[in-house]
Design a protein around this motif. Structure first.
Motif, short mmCIF file in Angstrom:
data_model
loop_
_atom_site.label_atom_id
_atom_site.label_comp_id
_atom_site.label_asym_id
_atom_site.label_seq_id
_atom_site.Cartn_x
_atom_site.Cartn_y
_atom_site.Cartn_z
N LYS A 78 -2.05 0.51 6.51
CA LYS A 78 -1.19 1.33 7.37
C LYS A 78 -0.10 2.03 6.59
O LYS A 78 0.39 3.09 6.99
CB LYS A 78 -0.53 0.44 8.45
N LEU A 80 1.47 2.48 2.32
CA LEU A 80 1.52 2.09 0.91
C LEU A 80 2.59 2.91 0.23
O LEU A 80 2.61 4.15 0.35
CB LEU A 80 0.16 2.33 0.23
N VAL A 82 4.64 3.34 -3.56
CA VAL A 82 4.57 2.96 -4.98
C VAL A 82 5.62 3.72 -5.78
O VAL A 82 6.09 4.78 -5.37
CB VAL A 82 3.18 3.28 -5.61
N PHE A 84 5.75 5.24 -9.72
CA PHE A 84 5.00 5.49 -10.94
C PHE A 84 5.96 5.36 -12.11
O PHE A 84 7.03 5.96 -12.11
CB PHE A 84 4.42 6.91 -10.94
N GLY B 87 7.40 8.73 -7.31
CA GLY B 87 7.06 7.78 -6.27
C GLY B 87 6.28 8.44 -5.15
O GLY B 87 6.31 9.67 -4.99
N GLN B 88 5.61 7.61 -4.38
CA GLN B 88 4.75 8.13 -3.31
C GLN B 88 4.65 7.11 -2.20
O GLN B 88 4.51 5.90 -2.47
CB GLN B 88 3.35 8.42 -3.87
N THR B 89 4.72 7.60 -0.97
CA THR B 89 4.45 6.75 0.19
C THR B 89 3.47 7.48 1.10
O THR B 89 3.58 8.69 1.29
CB THR B 89 5.74 6.46 0.98
N PHE B 90 2.50 6.75 1.63
CA PHE B 90 1.68 7.27 2.73
C PHE B 90 1.76 6.27 3.88
O PHE B 90 1.75 5.05 3.67
CB PHE B 90 0.21 7.42 2.32
N GLU B 91 1.86 6.83 5.09
CA GLU B 91 1.79 6.01 6.30
C GLU B 91 0.66 6.56 7.16
O GLU B 91 0.71 7.71 7.60
CB GLU B 91 3.09 6.11 7.09
N TRP B 139 6.65 12.42 -0.98
CA TRP B 139 6.36 12.69 -2.40
C TRP B 139 7.69 12.84 -3.14
O TRP B 139 8.48 13.74 -2.83
CB TRP B 139 5.57 14.00 -2.53
#
Lengths: 131, 146
Positions: A78, A80, A82, A84, B87-91, B139
């Motif tokens: 649902k 994530l 992160v 880098f 950094g990166q987030t997906f929902e 992003w």
């Protein structure tokens, strides 16, 4: 899966991207930034070689969470997030490890990281799954 | 020099991406994802999907066209020579399946200086043809030495 509890390990995932993996990922994703597919260009801007796409490495982390905790169910993941950090390189094994942080009903939160040797290429990854 | 923040709040034109079986197969193959719901329409339908379903991180594929004009906009003015994806987030909400037309809109949510580096944060929102949200991406790009 119902008996997951905080502190449980996420099954470890090890994968070694081959020399041409960044090229295939570029084709699959549409991201042809030359730092990923052109070794000479990458070296000319001070990189050790062409480097892995960060979003490829994130994809490997997503796979580790989905496959390790939810039998690869594509609807389980649902969220994530992160960071880098160290650059990922082709032809070096990626090792993804993780720990269950919280279980709330069917919602499971896990901490993950991906490393190549001592180089942590993804750190502070947090995945939320419904399983 | 003060960081240019004029683009905060700016949105860019939406892009629409048609999800296809072969592209899902290509993406899943590169990532070494083997679940047949990504390859075989019967397996996908048996699992309750309307067609072959994309792995979650396929979000990258249909989001990128909307994000690119934001990243390259001179009004944003990122220095690509010193930029890294920090950094990166997906929902995720609704799954993306072959045949879906997914419309993505990008906006700039913040531009801030921290310890001499510029943090440029963009958000992409992707909805399917039924108007349901599929994924929201955050992003973060870091430009060193602004």
């Amino acid at each position: 899966m119902a008996d997951l509890k905080p502190g449980d390990a996420v099954p470890e995932l090890r994968v070694t991207p081959d020399k041409y993996l960044p090229h295939r990922y570029a084709g699959a994703s549409g991201d042809f930034n030359p730092i990923h597919v052109d070794r000479e260009f990458a070296e000319s801007v001070g990189l050790p070689s062409n480097i892995l796409h960060g979003l490829y490495s994130m994809g490997v982390v997503a796979k580790a969470a989905s496959q390790g905790l939810a039998h690869g169910d594509p609807t389980a993941l649902k969220k994530l997030t992160v960071q880098f950090r160290g650059m990922g390189l082709p032809e070096q094994e990626i090792d993804v490890t993780g720990t269950v942080k919280e279980v709330d009903g069917n919602r499971v939160t896990v901490d993950l990281e991906a490393r190549q040797g001592d180089n942590r290429i993804i750190r502070n990854a947090v995945a939320e799954l419904e399983i | 020099m003060a960081l240019k923040t004029d683009a905060v709040g700016k949105s860019w034109p939406s892009t629409t991406y048609q999800v296809g079986r072969e592209k899902i197969k290509e993406y899943a193959t590169v990532l070494g994802i083997e679940n047949p719901v990504h390859f075989d329409v019967d397996a996908a339908r048996d699992a309750g999907f309307r067609d072959v379903v994309a792995p979650p991180m396929f979000a990258v594929v249909y989001s990128l066209a909307a994000l690119a004009p934001a990243m390259f906009d001179p009004e944003v003015g990122m220095n690509f020579a010193t930029m890294v994806h920090g950094g990166q987030t997906f929902e995720w909400s609704e799954p993306a399946c072959s045949g879906d037309e997914i419309t993505t809109t990008a906006k700039c949510v913040s531009i801030e200086e921290k310890l001499g580096n510029g943090f440029y944060v963009f958000e992409t929102t992707s909805v399917n043809g039924a108007g349901a949200e599929v994924v929201r991406g955050t992003w973060t790009n870091i430009v060193r030495g602004v």
